[in-house]
Scaffold this motif. Structure first.
Motif, PDB file in Angstrom:
ATOM      1  N   ILE A  39       0.850  -1.179   0.000  1.00  0.00           N
ATOM      2  CA  ILE A  39       0.000   0.000   0.000  1.00  0.00           C
ATOM      3  C   ILE A  39       0.889   1.233   0.000  1.00  0.00           C
ATOM      4  O   ILE A  39       1.811   1.346   0.797  1.00  0.00           O
ATOM      5  CB  ILE A  39      -0.925   0.007   1.225  1.00  0.00           C
ATOM      6  CG1 ILE A  39      -1.921  -1.145   1.126  1.00  0.00           C
ATOM      7  CG2 ILE A  39      -1.655   1.330   1.342  1.00  0.00           C
ATOM      8  CD1 ILE A  39      -2.827  -1.273   2.330  1.00  0.00           C
ATOM      9  N   LYS A  85      -0.667   7.754  -1.821  1.00  0.00           N
ATOM     10  CA  LYS A  85      -1.763   7.674  -2.782  1.00  0.00           C
ATOM     11  C   LYS A  85      -3.063   7.181  -2.153  1.00  0.00           C
ATOM     12  O   LYS A  85      -4.116   7.253  -2.790  1.00  0.00           O
ATOM     13  CB  LYS A  85      -1.386   6.730  -3.924  1.00  0.00           C
ATOM     14  CG  LYS A  85      -0.262   7.230  -4.794  1.00  0.00           C
ATOM     15  CD  LYS A  85       0.000   6.244  -5.912  1.00  0.00           C
ATOM     16  CE  LYS A  85       1.089   6.714  -6.836  1.00  0.00           C
ATOM     17  NZ  LYS A  85       1.314   5.759  -7.932  1.00  0.00           N
ATOM     18  N   SER A  86      -3.015   6.690  -0.934  1.00  0.00           N
ATOM     19  CA  SER A  86      -4.190   6.095  -0.296  1.00  0.00           C
ATOM     20  C   SER A  86      -5.001   7.140   0.457  1.00  0.00           C
ATOM     21  O   SER A  86      -4.465   8.117   0.973  1.00  0.00           O
ATOM     22  CB  SER A  86      -3.769   4.997   0.676  1.00  0.00           C
ATOM     23  OG  SER A  86      -3.069   3.985  -0.006  1.00  0.00           O
ATOM     24  N   LYS A  87      -6.294   6.933   0.504  1.00  0.00           N
ATOM     25  CA  LYS A  87      -7.221   7.794   1.221  1.00  0.00           C
ATOM     26  C   LYS A  87      -8.110   6.901   2.080  1.00  0.00           C
ATOM     27  O   LYS A  87      -8.212   5.707   1.861  1.00  0.00           O
ATOM     28  CB  LYS A  87      -8.112   8.568   0.251  1.00  0.00           C
ATOM     29  CG  LYS A  87      -7.393   9.227  -0.904  1.00  0.00           C
ATOM     30  CD  LYS A  87      -7.178  10.673  -0.644  1.00  0.00           C
ATOM     31  CE  LYS A  87      -6.610  11.371  -1.851  1.00  0.00           C
ATOM     32  NZ  LYS A  87      -5.197  11.579  -1.788  1.00  0.00           N
ATOM     33  N   CYS A  88      -8.786   7.495   3.068  1.00  0.00           N
ATOM     34  CA  CYS A  88      -9.746   6.727   3.846  1.00  0.00           C
ATOM     35  C   CYS A  88     -11.054   7.511   3.940  1.00  0.00           C
ATOM     36  O   CYS A  88     -11.067   8.744   3.866  1.00  0.00           O
ATOM     37  CB  CYS A  88      -9.202   6.370   5.221  1.00  0.00           C
ATOM     38  SG  CYS A  88      -8.898   7.748   6.310  1.00  0.00           S
ATOM     39  N   LEU A 127      -3.331   8.534   6.849  1.00  0.00           N
ATOM     40  CA  LEU A 127      -4.087   8.602   5.605  1.00  0.00           C
ATOM     41  C   LEU A 127      -5.041   9.796   5.637  1.00  0.00           C
ATOM     42  O   LEU A 127      -5.626  10.117   6.671  1.00  0.00           O
ATOM     43  CB  LEU A 127      -4.896   7.333   5.388  1.00  0.00           C
ATOM     44  CG  LEU A 127      -4.117   6.049   5.154  1.00  0.00           C
ATOM     45  CD1 LEU A 127      -5.058   4.914   4.802  1.00  0.00           C
ATOM     46  CD2 LEU A 127      -3.075   6.207   4.078  1.00  0.00           C
TER      47      LEU A 127
END
Length: 82
Positions: free
Chosen positions: A6, A10-13, A37
């Motif tokens: 991961i 670039k990751s979101k929540c 995040l």
């Protein structure tokens, strides 16, 4: 297994629920490799915009704004929010 990792940049929540339930808890604190995040209310996933209440409004607005130039000005537009 497939050695995928991961990417926290670039990751979101997104916390998903009803408006009433979201008032109780407004955000998540998820850490990956010491990176927090970003919390978002709306996100584009596989070409479809979803929001924290699972409503279609953001996607309909996006489609309408981006496809309005392709619609004939004489054609009636029957778009309403769900």
């Amino acid at each position: 297994m497939n050695s995928m990792k991961i990417n926290p940049i670039k990751s979101k929540c997104m916390l998903i629920g009803t408006s009433k339930n979201l008032q109780k808890q407004s955000s998540l604190n998820i850490h990956i490799n010491e990176t927090i995040l970003e919390n978002v209310d709306t996100h584009k996933l596989m070409g479809v915009y979803i929001n924290k209440n699972l409503k279609w409004n953001p996607h309909i607005s996006y489609v309408y704004k981006n496809d309005a130039t392709n619609i004939s000005p004489k054609a009636p537009i029957f778009l309403s929010y769900v």
